[in-house]
Write an enzyme that holds these catalytic residues in place. Structure first.
Site, PDB file in Angstrom:
ATOM      1  N   GLY A 146      53.906  20.473  90.755  1.00  0.00           N
ATOM      2  CA  GLY A 146      53.720  21.219  89.486  1.00  0.00           C
ATOM      3  C   GLY A 146      53.703  22.455  89.434  1.00  0.00           C
ATOM      4  N   ALA A 147      52.886  23.228  90.456  1.00  0.00           N
ATOM      5  CA  ALA A 147      52.788  24.631  90.790  1.00  0.00           C
ATOM      6  C   ALA A 147      52.362  25.115  91.940  1.00  0.00           C
ATOM      7  CB  ALA A 147      52.098  25.487  89.772  1.00  0.00           C
ATOM      8  N   MET A 148      52.584  26.330  92.556  1.00  0.00           N
ATOM      9  CA  MET A 148      52.327  26.721  93.844  1.00  0.00           C
ATOM     10  C   MET A 148      52.084  28.414  93.740  1.00  0.00           C
ATOM     11  SD  MET A 148      51.609  26.131  97.036  1.00  0.00           S
ATOM     12  CE  MET A 148      50.973  27.495  98.194  1.00  0.00           C
ATOM     13  N   GLU A 149      50.796  28.365  94.142  1.00  0.00           N
ATOM     14  CA  GLU A 149      50.401  29.789  94.104  1.00  0.00           C
ATOM     15  C   GLU A 149      50.710  31.076  95.153  1.00  0.00           C
ATOM     16  OE1 GLU A 149      47.415  27.586  96.822  1.00  0.00           O
ATOM     17  OE2 GLU A 149      48.541  27.013  95.249  1.00  0.00           O
ATOM     18  N   ASN A 150      51.989  30.858  95.664  1.00  0.00           N
ATOM     19  CA  ASN A 150      52.362  31.907  96.762  1.00  0.00           C
ATOM     20  C   ASN A 150      51.928  33.291  96.279  1.00  0.00           C
ATOM     21  OD1 ASN A 150      53.963  29.636  98.045  1.00  0.00           O
ATOM     22  ND2 ASN A 150      55.406  29.799  95.811  1.00  0.00           N
ATOM     23  N   GLU A 195      46.517  29.003  88.851  1.00  0.00           N
ATOM     24  CA  GLU A 195      47.441  29.763  89.972  1.00  0.00           C
ATOM     25  C   GLU A 195      47.141  31.117  90.166  1.00  0.00           C
ATOM     26  OE1 GLU A 195      48.950  27.527  91.852  1.00  0.00           O
ATOM     27  OE2 GLU A 195      48.688  25.807  90.472  1.00  0.00           O
ATOM     28  N   HIS A 248      44.217  31.577  92.133  1.00  0.00           N
ATOM     29  CA  HIS A 248      44.466  31.363  93.671  1.00  0.00           C
ATOM     30  C   HIS A 248      44.471  32.761  94.316  1.00  0.00           C
ATOM     31  CE1 HIS A 248      43.776  27.334  94.696  1.00  0.00           C
ATOM     32  NE2 HIS A 248      44.885  26.836  93.826  1.00  0.00           N
TER      33      HIS A 248
END
Length: 755
Positions: free
Chosen positions: A140-144, A177, A180
């Site tokens: 879905g999404a990733m908070e890098n 995100e 995060h």
């Protein structure tokens, strides 16, 4: 295109490292890519050198961070940008030609960066924040850190094809995100045991941000859906504590679940309500400053909150995070007292030995007549004589319209506005008074939701009869609130599912009752949006029309088919809006069969000709809703082809019809090895188990599932499988309980006749 996804433990597959969240470092990233492509990483590029068809891009050394947050994206993009009040450059990278679809997400990101900077009294620590939409992204999404990666549908917003729900979902996901960047990236959990510090807080504060941006969406009223998600999973014997021991890196993915997200955020909200907004915000600011650039564990958070509030919270909060489950508060009235008793609630009907320190809130006949206290033991008797006197002497304050009638019924509501993470069971007298209060519109939407949700859970656990649940549902037939009707529809769907096994001869009459419950809303809303209408009304129209199409309402089917034909004739037809398309698609599939495939083939043609993910998603969610299992089998086979992207398989699986659940299970067994190899070690395997296995409802099927997976178990889905086998056994027990209700068919007949 190339995009990394290292969380939880895949950075080690890209570069040598100590791949654990507590072992933070700084990173210098250099990539060599085709010269026409854009390369992005956590930090800004500081140099590019071109050598023929290739270029080398050097990025600035990063801040201290965990390995799972390192990221690289390479591809062809268009982008738009804006700047925060503090001068942070924010960019949205979109597919070529679709940069305008990133404007809404960009605006949300800029505003939430400013909001979180103020809330935490801590500036965003990096010089830039990039958001990138990629076509295939399972999470879905990733908070890098500084480089958030989204699946396209979570970042792109198209006014023509994205409905009201998608706009709300995008706001929450982007806020989540961005949050995060503080909760998770700046302050990182010490080990995966404390994952909830990342996900629970990001979930809670993304709702806070969304409410700040769009107060008219009443997001805290909608938050009860988050609480319900946590309550449902945590009522299983195979649940786990918020602070769960993680021994295997590959099992980390399983705890990205409703316990870490929904229960975690609900416990935070409960604590915020108990301490007050000011104390809680001050504590968050102190926590951020103390652990910035470091790692923290749950006890560190409780220590800060205890310092700021002057209340020792560790022992209280340990009961919520170190043990699984939650309490059922049983309430009995006698004279001028209430007796409250807590016991662990389990959907299986088993008895747990958990005990909690519970923040109790209650009101009596009025939201002005209330009492708050901690239930620290198993039982407490509360003297309500003062509340009764107060209720009599003050004018009644209800959330509804008829204050006189509300006062007359002297109802008691425990867990006011559903801020507590527990369920409530009332004695017969109190339950009857609450039903009257609902009919007289004395309760808030949130509390009406809570009464319905708790009653359904108690019915599923065989603590209340289905007859009592259906009688309560009948009190909601004049409701017109999105969150309430949405939950009512979920309950209707679950009851229809279980009744098809328990009382098959009554299912058609039951569906007619459900249709009758929804017609009030449907007739007020119609198919056409009204200029300037409330966001929640737009979302309600979608839910009601979809439900009526699913339950077989003939007039809805007729109108849906008319509008769908107009849409086929002209794809820009105003007769199908983004918010009503899915209802029409469901009606098309409910009228499809192996002998009448026209609608199915037309819908597939629309899918194949659609360009954007916003257009494809509602089609995928509808394809498996057909009542003909052979058509559903054909749809499921599309998941094995290249026609549907792996990340989009969830949409298809979520829409499998009631009639096809056994076919879906047979298909899964037949194709498991292929699916397993295709999905690898990611989250997608758990989707198949949650959406197919959980639909079964007999003890024999539970035994069959156990036997099938005995030699196919993997750490990535072991816990999920156990939970869903337990769900099957819970349903099997519920079926047998319903069969014992001799007067139920007659009750259903009567309810179906009521208009």
């Amino acid at each position: 295109m190339a995009a990394t996804q290292f969380q939880p433990a895949d950075a080690r597959m890209c570069f040598p490292c100590w791949d654990e969240p507590a072992l933070k470092a700084t990173f210098k990233v250099t990539v060599e890519v085709p010269s026409e492509l854009t390369a992005l990483s956590n930090m800004p590029a500081i140099q590019e050198t071109v050598n023929g068809h290739l270029k080398t891009v050097y990025f600035e050394e990063s801040s201290t961070m965990s390995t799972y947050l390192v990221a690289v994206v390479v591809g062809l993009f268009d982008h738009i940008e804006d700047t925060t009040a503090d001068g942070i450059k924010v960019r949205a990278y979109c597919p070529v030609g679709k940069a305008d679809q990133g404007k809404f997400a960009l605006d949300v990101a800029v505003k939430t960066l400013d909001m979180f900077t103020g809330y935490f009294s801590m500036p965003y620590p990096l010089p830039k924040l990039d958001m990138v939409a990629v076509p295939d992204f399972s999470g879905g999404a990733m908070e890098n850190y500084g480089l958030i990666i989204f699946g396209e549908i979570e970042l792109l917003y198209d006014e023509m094809h994205s409905g009201a729900y998608r706009k709300q979902r995008l706001t929450i996901v982007v806020s989540h995100e961005v949050a995060h960047q503080w909760f998770g990236n700046l302050v990182t959990m010490e080990w995966w045991t404390h994952l909830w510090l990342n996900e629970g807080f990001a979930t809670w504060i993304s709702n806070l941000a969304t409410d700040w941006l769009f107060p008219e969406w009443k997001i805290w009223t909608q938050f009860v859906q988050e609480t319900t998600g946590g309550l449902r999973l945590d009522a299983l014997e195979q649940s786990h504590p918020i602070e769960v021991e993680v021994h295997h890196a590959r099992s980390v993915l399983e705890i990205f679940d409703a316990i870490s997200y929904e229960k975690g955020s609900s416990v935070i909200r409960m604590l915020q309500s108990y301490l007050g907004d000011d104390v809680f915000q001050r504590s968050m600011s102190t926590y951020m400053k103390r652990y910035a650039g470091k790692n923290a564990k749950t006890d560190d958070l409780w220590s800060v909150l205890s310092e700021e509030s002057g209340i020792q919270l560790n022992s209280m909060m340990d009961t919520w995070t170190k043990q699984k489950g939650y309490p059922l508060i049983s309430v009995k009235s006698k004279d001028n007292t209430l007796e409250l008793e807590q016991s662990q609630f389990l959907s299986s009907g088993s008895f747990g030995d958990g005990q909690w320190i519970v923040p109790i809130s209650l009101c009596l006949g009025s939201y002005n007549t209330n009492k708050n206290f901690l239930l620290e033991g198993q039982v407490r008797t509360v003297d309500i004589s003062e509340l009764l006197y107060s209720s009599d002497s003050n004018s009644s304050s209800s959330k509804g319209n008829d204050q006189g009638k509300c006062k007359e019924h002297s109802w008691v509501k425990v867990n006011v506005e559903q801020t507590g993470f527990y369920r409530v069971k009332y004695d017969d007298k109190l339950a009857a008074q609450l039903r009257n209060a609902i009919e007289e519109n004395c309760l808030s939407e949130t509390d009406k939701f809570g009464v319905l949700d708790d009653t359904f859970a108690l019915c599923e656990a065989c603590q209340l009869s289905l007859s009592s649940l259906l009688s309560l549902m009948d009190a909601y037939r004049k409701e017109f609130d999105y969150i309430l009707i949405s939950r009512l529809i979920d309950v209707c769907s679950n009851v229809a599912h279980i009744s098809s096994d328990a009382i098959p001869n009554s299912v058609n009459e039951l569906k007619q009752f459900f249709i009758n419950l929804l017609l009030f809303s449907a007739e007020k809303l119609g198919w056409e949006p009204v200029s300037g209408e409330r966001h929640l009304n737009t979302m309600l129209r979608k839910e009601v029309l979809m439900a009526l199409a699913t339950f077989g309402h003939s007039e809805t089917h007729k109108e849906a088919m008319r509008r769908f034909q107009a849409f086929l004739d002209d794809r820009n037809s105003p007769l199908l809006s983004a918010d009503t398309k899915r209802a029409a698609y469901i009606a098309v599939m409910r009228n499809t069969s192996s002998t009448n495939r026209t609608g199915y083939e037309s819908l597939l043609k629309v899918y194949r000709e659609s360009d954007g993910v916003q257009e494809k998603e509602p089609i995928l969610r509808s394809l498996a809703s057909c009542s003909d299992p052979s058509i559903v089998f054909e749809v499921l086979n599309l998941l094995l082809s290249d026609e549907i992207r792996d990340q989009d398989s969830l949409y298809v699986l979520s829409g499998i019809s009631l009639e096809a659940h056994e076919t879906a299970w047979s298909w899964l067994k037949e194709n498991w090895d292929l699916i397993s190899n295709k999905s690898g070690s990611g989250m997608q395997l758990t989707w198949y188990i949650k959406k197919i296995v959980s639909r079964l409802s007999t003890q024999e099927e539970a035994d069959e599932v156990e036997a099938f997976f005995a030699s196919r178990m993997k750490p990535t889905f072991a816990m999920t499988l156990k939970q869903n086998i337990e769900k099957i056994r819970i349903k099997a027990r519920w079926v047998e309980s319903i069969k014992q209700e001799q007067s139920l068919p007659e009750l259903i007949k009567g309810l179906a006749c009521r208009v």
